[in-house]
Design a protein around this motif. Structure first.
Motif, PDB file in Angstrom:
ATOM      1  N   LYS A  45     -29.717 129.293   8.103  1.00  0.00           N
ATOM      2  CA  LYS A  45     -29.974 127.928   8.381  1.00  0.00           C
ATOM      3  C   LYS A  45     -30.710 127.526   9.721  1.00  0.00           C
ATOM      4  O   LYS A  45     -31.628 127.440   9.817  1.00  0.00           O
ATOM      5  N   SER A  46     -29.326 128.967  10.524  1.00  0.00           N
ATOM      6  CA  SER A  46     -30.310 128.468  12.521  1.00  0.00           C
ATOM      7  C   SER A  46     -31.380 128.777  12.270  1.00  0.00           C
ATOM      8  O   SER A  46     -31.917 128.379  13.421  1.00  0.00           O
ATOM      9  N   THR A  95     -30.819 129.874   0.930  1.00  0.00           N
ATOM     10  CA  THR A  95     -29.613 128.694   1.091  1.00  0.00           C
ATOM     11  C   THR A  95     -30.171 127.029   0.690  1.00  0.00           C
ATOM     12  O   THR A  95     -30.860 127.174   0.673  1.00  0.00           O
ATOM     13  N   ARG A 126     -33.665 129.941  10.503  1.00  0.00           N
ATOM     14  CA  ARG A 126     -34.829 129.190  10.054  1.00  0.00           C
ATOM     15  C   ARG A 126     -35.120 127.952  10.798  1.00  0.00           C
ATOM     16  O   ARG A 126     -36.187 127.647  10.915  1.00  0.00           O
ATOM     17  N   LYS A 127     -34.297 127.316  11.051  1.00  0.00           N
ATOM     18  CA  LYS A 127     -34.521 126.131  11.839  1.00  0.00           C
ATOM     19  C   LYS A 127     -35.108 126.497  13.243  1.00  0.00           C
ATOM     20  O   LYS A 127     -36.636 125.895  13.127  1.00  0.00           O
ATOM     21  N   VAL A 141     -25.028 130.026   7.526  1.00  0.00           N
ATOM     22  CA  VAL A 141     -24.922 129.453   8.858  1.00  0.00           C
ATOM     23  C   VAL A 141     -25.777 129.545   9.133  1.00  0.00           C
ATOM     24  O   VAL A 141     -26.757 129.348   9.682  1.00  0.00           O
TER      25      VAL A 141
END
Ligand code: ZN
Length: 283
Positions: free
Chosen positions: A185-186, A283, A188-189, A182
């Protein structure tokens, strides 16, 4: 120090440590504060406001990237003195309104010196919310969980600035997150946001220009490096308990053993959960 047209950064040292946390002030017609730092920083913040010709009475909003003690230490006092509204993501509300609950669920040695009082939340933040700071200034909420489930970052388009809280681990620093995938992912965001000119995190000194996206890439590479180390140490000694494994990983990373704590063990356990994976960045 002033870091953009509207943003001022205050570096707050942790007493007896080389570590620190940043808090930020956005100066517009009113003042918005991003995280409040630790309890001992009160004079520092009041002096900064005074030195720059501003005052707490002008502050009408305190936004929290998350609820950890070093980000909410002064929140109750700031709210009492300024009358500002306090805003935080729903998943962090309980720990800011009930600090004893936070201490029970996430005890840290420094907790009570960093935060002494809980504070009531006035505004619950959601991903995509746009906060009106007045005078045409806005702040956009970006949910960036991983370090904690309700961690958020704030985009301040007027200055091309991003406040990332503890979402991006600084290379060589203490890695603290409860969910590896997670967290990735954050980050990358955040790296997909275009046109950022400044990155204002709690853990890095203010970054500008190409260093903004570089810090995100380096943070991701650091997470993979830690993952590789965890897998290697686990392979060497499969029966190793997570505390000892953490000790070994910190040693290789060059992080002093004195920083070994349950919250860092949580990070290593978060990697162990995915120890079958070679790569945590895909991911
Ligand atoms: Zn934190």
């Amino acid at each position: 120090m002033q870091v953009t047209e509207h943003i001022h950064a205050i570096k707050i040292p942790f007493p007896g440590s080389t570590r620190f946390v940043y808090t930020y002030l956005i100066y517009g017609a009113r003042i918005c504060m991003v995280d409040s730092g630790i309890a001992s920083a009160k004079e520092m913040i009041l002096n900064y406001l005074q030195k720059t010709g501003r005052g707490l009475k002008e502050m009408n909003l305190l936004v929290q990237t998350h609820s950890h003690a070093d980000h909410i230490g002064l929140s109750a006092e700031i709210k009492r003195l300024s009358g500002c509204k306090v805003a935080v993501h729903a998943a962090e509300k309980a720990w800011i309104e009930d600090i004893e609950l936070q201490y029970r669920e996430r005890p840290t040695a420094t907790f009570r010196s960093y935060v002494q009082n809980p504070v009531g939340v006035d505004l619950v933040l959601r991903d995509g919310d746009i906060l009106d700071l007045g005078g045409g200034l806005t702040l956009e909420v970006i949910h960036t969980p991983g370090h904690s489930s309700g961690s958020v970052s704030f985009l301040f388009p007027a200055d091309g600035a991003l406040f990332s809280g503890d979402a991006i681990p600084p290379v060589g620093g203490l890695p603290i997150y409860s969910d590896v995938l997670v967290t990735v992912k954050s980050i990358r965001k955040l790296s997909e946001l275009t046109g950022l000119k400044g990155l204002f995190s709690s853990w890095h000194d203010p970054l500008r220009g190409e260093k903004v996206y570089q810090a995100m890439d380096e943070g991701l590479a650091y997470i993979q490096e830690i993952h590789d180390l965890v897998r290697q140490e686990k392979a060497k000694s499969p029966a190793l308990r997570s505390k000892e494994l953490t000790r070994r990983v910190l040693k290789v990373l060059g992080i002093p053993e004195s920083l070994l704590s349950p919250i860092v063990i949580t990070t290593i356990e978060a990697h162990l959960k995915h120890s079958q994976r070679l790569n945590v960045l895909e991911t």
